[in-house]
Design a protein around this motif. Sequence first.
Motif, PDB file in Angstrom:
ATOM      1  N   PRO A 145     -74.976  90.565  33.424  1.00 25.27           N
ATOM      2  CA  PRO A 145     -76.198  91.206  33.919  1.00 25.27           C
ATOM      3  C   PRO A 145     -77.260  90.179  34.313  1.00 25.27           C
ATOM      4  CG  PRO A 145     -76.085  91.371  31.532  1.00 25.27           C
ATOM      5  CD  PRO A 145     -74.767  90.795  31.979  1.00 25.27           C
ATOM      6  N   GLY A 146     -78.122  90.557  35.273  1.00 26.62           N
ATOM      7  CA  GLY A 146     -79.246  89.713  35.640  1.00 26.62           C
ATOM      8  C   GLY A 146     -80.333  89.763  34.585  1.00 26.62           C
ATOM      9  N   ASN A 147     -81.128  88.714  34.502  1.00 25.34           N
ATOM     10  CA  ASN A 147     -82.210  88.654  33.524  1.00 25.34           C
ATOM     11  C   ASN A 147     -83.446  89.418  34.004  1.00 25.34           C
ATOM     12  OD1 ASN A 147     -80.672  87.082  31.824  1.00 25.34           O
ATOM     13  ND2 ASN A 147     -81.543  85.151  32.509  1.00 25.34           N
ATOM     14  N   ILE A 148     -84.259  89.848  33.067  1.00 23.95           N
ATOM     15  CA  ILE A 148     -85.477  90.591  33.373  1.00 23.95           C
ATOM     16  C   ILE A 148     -86.547  89.647  33.920  1.00 23.95           C
ATOM     17  CG2 ILE A 148     -87.343  91.948  32.327  1.00 23.95           C
ATOM     18  CD1 ILE A 148     -85.318  92.922  30.252  1.00 23.95           C
ATOM     19  N   GLY A 149     -87.296  90.108  34.925  1.00 23.18           N
ATOM     20  CA  GLY A 149     -88.414  89.326  35.431  1.00 23.18           C
ATOM     21  C   GLY A 149     -89.571  89.335  34.444  1.00 23.18           C
ATOM     22  N   GLY A 196     -83.324  89.625  38.082  1.00 26.03           N
ATOM     23  CA  GLY A 196     -82.178  88.880  38.599  1.00 26.03           C
ATOM     24  C   GLY A 196     -81.041  89.801  39.014  1.00 26.03           C
ATOM     25  N   ALA A 197     -80.324  89.405  40.032  1.00 27.15           N
ATOM     26  CA  ALA A 197     -79.175  90.191  40.504  1.00 27.15           C
ATOM     27  C   ALA A 197     -78.022  90.113  39.495  1.00 27.15           C
ATOM     28  CB  ALA A 197     -78.698  89.675  41.855  1.00 27.15           C
ATOM     29  N   GLY A 198     -77.272  91.205  39.382  1.00 29.06           N
ATOM     30  CA  GLY A 198     -76.089  91.190  38.525  1.00 29.06           C
ATOM     31  C   GLY A 198     -74.966  90.376  39.137  1.00 29.06           C
ATOM     32  N   GLY A 199     -74.172  89.768  38.293  1.00 31.73           N
ATOM     33  CA  GLY A 199     -73.028  89.000  38.786  1.00 31.73           C
ATOM     34  C   GLY A 199     -71.890  89.909  39.234  1.00 31.73           C
ATOM     35  N   ASP A 200     -71.077  89.411  40.135  1.00 31.63           N
ATOM     36  CA  ASP A 200     -69.938  90.187  40.647  1.00 31.63           C
ATOM     37  C   ASP A 200     -68.770  90.142  39.662  1.00 31.63           C
ATOM     38  OD1 ASP A 200     -71.368  90.707  42.965  1.00 31.63           O
ATOM     39  OD2 ASP A 200     -70.534  88.983  44.032  1.00 31.63           O
ATOM     40  N   GLY A 201     -68.029  91.262  39.611  1.00 32.45           N
ATOM     41  CA  GLY A 201     -66.829  91.302  38.782  1.00 32.45           C
ATOM     42  C   GLY A 201     -65.697  90.497  39.398  1.00 32.45           C
ATOM     43  N   ALA A 202     -64.717  90.159  38.570  1.00 32.10           N
ATOM     44  CA  ALA A 202     -63.596  89.342  39.021  1.00 32.10           C
ATOM     45  C   ALA A 202     -62.702  90.126  39.979  1.00 32.10           C
ATOM     46  CB  ALA A 202     -62.781  88.873  37.828  1.00 32.10           C
ATOM     47  N   ASP A 203     -62.263  89.448  41.036  1.00 30.37           N
ATOM     48  CA  ASP A 203     -61.278  90.026  41.954  1.00 30.37           C
ATOM     49  C   ASP A 203     -59.877  89.863  41.361  1.00 30.37           C
ATOM     50  OD1 ASP A 203     -63.264  90.588  43.802  1.00 30.37           O
ATOM     51  OD2 ASP A 203     -63.002  88.682  44.856  1.00 30.37           O
ATOM     52  N   LEU A 204     -59.002  90.797  41.710  1.00 28.47           N
ATOM     53  CA  LEU A 204     -57.608  90.717  41.275  1.00 28.47           C
ATOM     54  C   LEU A 204     -56.698  90.762  42.502  1.00 28.47           C
ATOM     55  CD1 LEU A 204     -57.685  93.184  38.243  1.00 28.47           C
ATOM     56  CD2 LEU A 204     -57.841  90.702  38.210  1.00 28.47           C
ATOM     57  N   ASP A 205     -55.863  89.757  42.634  1.00 30.57           N
ATOM     58  CA  ASP A 205     -54.918  89.761  43.760  1.00 30.57           C
ATOM     59  C   ASP A 205     -53.511  90.028  43.238  1.00 30.57           C
ATOM     60  OD1 ASP A 205     -53.947  87.404  42.688  1.00 30.57           O
ATOM     61  OD2 ASP A 205     -55.123  86.135  44.021  1.00 30.57           O
ATOM     62  N   SER A 206     -52.532  89.888  44.096  1.00 33.94           N
ATOM     63  CA  SER A 206     -51.168  90.292  43.725  1.00 33.94           C
ATOM     64  C   SER A 206     -50.580  89.425  42.622  1.00 33.94           C
ATOM     65  CB  SER A 206     -50.262  90.217  44.957  1.00 33.94           C
ATOM     66  OG  SER A 206     -50.270  88.894  45.495  1.00 33.94           O
ATOM     67  N   GLY A 207     -51.187  88.259  42.370  1.00 41.50           N
ATOM     68  CA  GLY A 207     -50.633  87.384  41.345  1.00 41.50           C
ATOM     69  C   GLY A 207     -51.215  87.598  39.971  1.00 41.50           C
ATOM     70  N   CYS A 208     -52.168  88.544  39.818  1.00 42.97           N
ATOM     71  CA  CYS A 208     -52.848  88.680  38.538  1.00 42.97           C
ATOM     72  C   CYS A 208     -52.125  89.606  37.566  1.00 42.97           C
ATOM     73  CB  CYS A 208     -54.270  89.204  38.746  1.00 42.97           C
ATOM     74  SG  CYS A 208     -55.337  87.972  39.526  1.00 42.97           S
ATOM     75  N   GLY A 209     -51.479  90.604  38.069  1.00 42.01           N
ATOM     76  CA  GLY A 209     -50.757  91.515  37.206  1.00 42.01           C
ATOM     77  C   GLY A 209     -51.642  92.381  36.336  1.00 42.01           C
TER      78      GLY A 209
END
Length: 300
Positions: A102-106, A140-153
Amino acid sequence: MKYLATLALALVPLTSMATDLTIPAGQAYLVGVDQQELILDNLRIGNDARISFAPGVNSWRVHARVASIGKNVVIDGRGAAGVNGAAGISAPSCDEFVDGQPGNIGQAGADGVEIRLQLALESLGSMRILSAGGDGGLGGAGGDGADLDSGCGADVAGEGGNGGDGGEGGRGGDVTFLYQSLAKTESGDAMVSRLNINTDGGAGGEGGDAGSGGAGGSGHYETRKSLTGSGRKWVAGASGGLAGSPGSTASAGQPGRILLDQLIMSTVKVAPTNVNPLSLKALQREIEQLRKRVEQLEAQ
């Protein structure tokens, strides 16, 4: 400007406590924490002078028996803006079930300086008194979640982090300007018409953007070995992660109050060499009582 009820204030200046303050034209003057209350015989401020305040100065009160103020003078008591919240960390790509942070509070904006001037004016060219509250910091903006490609399972990608809330706006500082005209050719009302006072509350900080959910993986065939030999098996794609929630925008600060009215100054002078200690204490009590009356009127 807004004008409050008429105030008749009799102020007996104490010569033993008085001094002079001169700020030359074009100069910057910093009010320190030991100068938050001044009782002056003479106040002289030149054209284009600028007065600001050191950290820790929350109020500035000036009583001047004679004041001469030039053109384009600025008293800058605005509150500082709040610091923006830091952005949340995005999850590394292709990490299973890793969410964005999560982003931090201003931070909240600082309040404006309370300014109280009681002046007998010889002249006033033009002056701005700025005591607005500081704007709240952005979330602050929230961080993006992890991407999963065909190799992640994995079955589901990471979720986005929530945006941080914005900081509250600072309150505007109260400004009191009580005056008497000593000029023979101009009224006090004409002089104070060249005052510009701003006591607005600071704007609330906007909330941070939501972090994006991670991208899901596409379906694919995998070659797997078994006791009966090798074969191909279809593996469904991983679902995309959910986005986070945006942060909330904070509320603006309250505006400060403005009291602008005529000051009736006593002509009584107390010679420092002939001051009776008991009389001096009585005068000090009288000034304190008058100050309380001003504060009561400001509170209405």
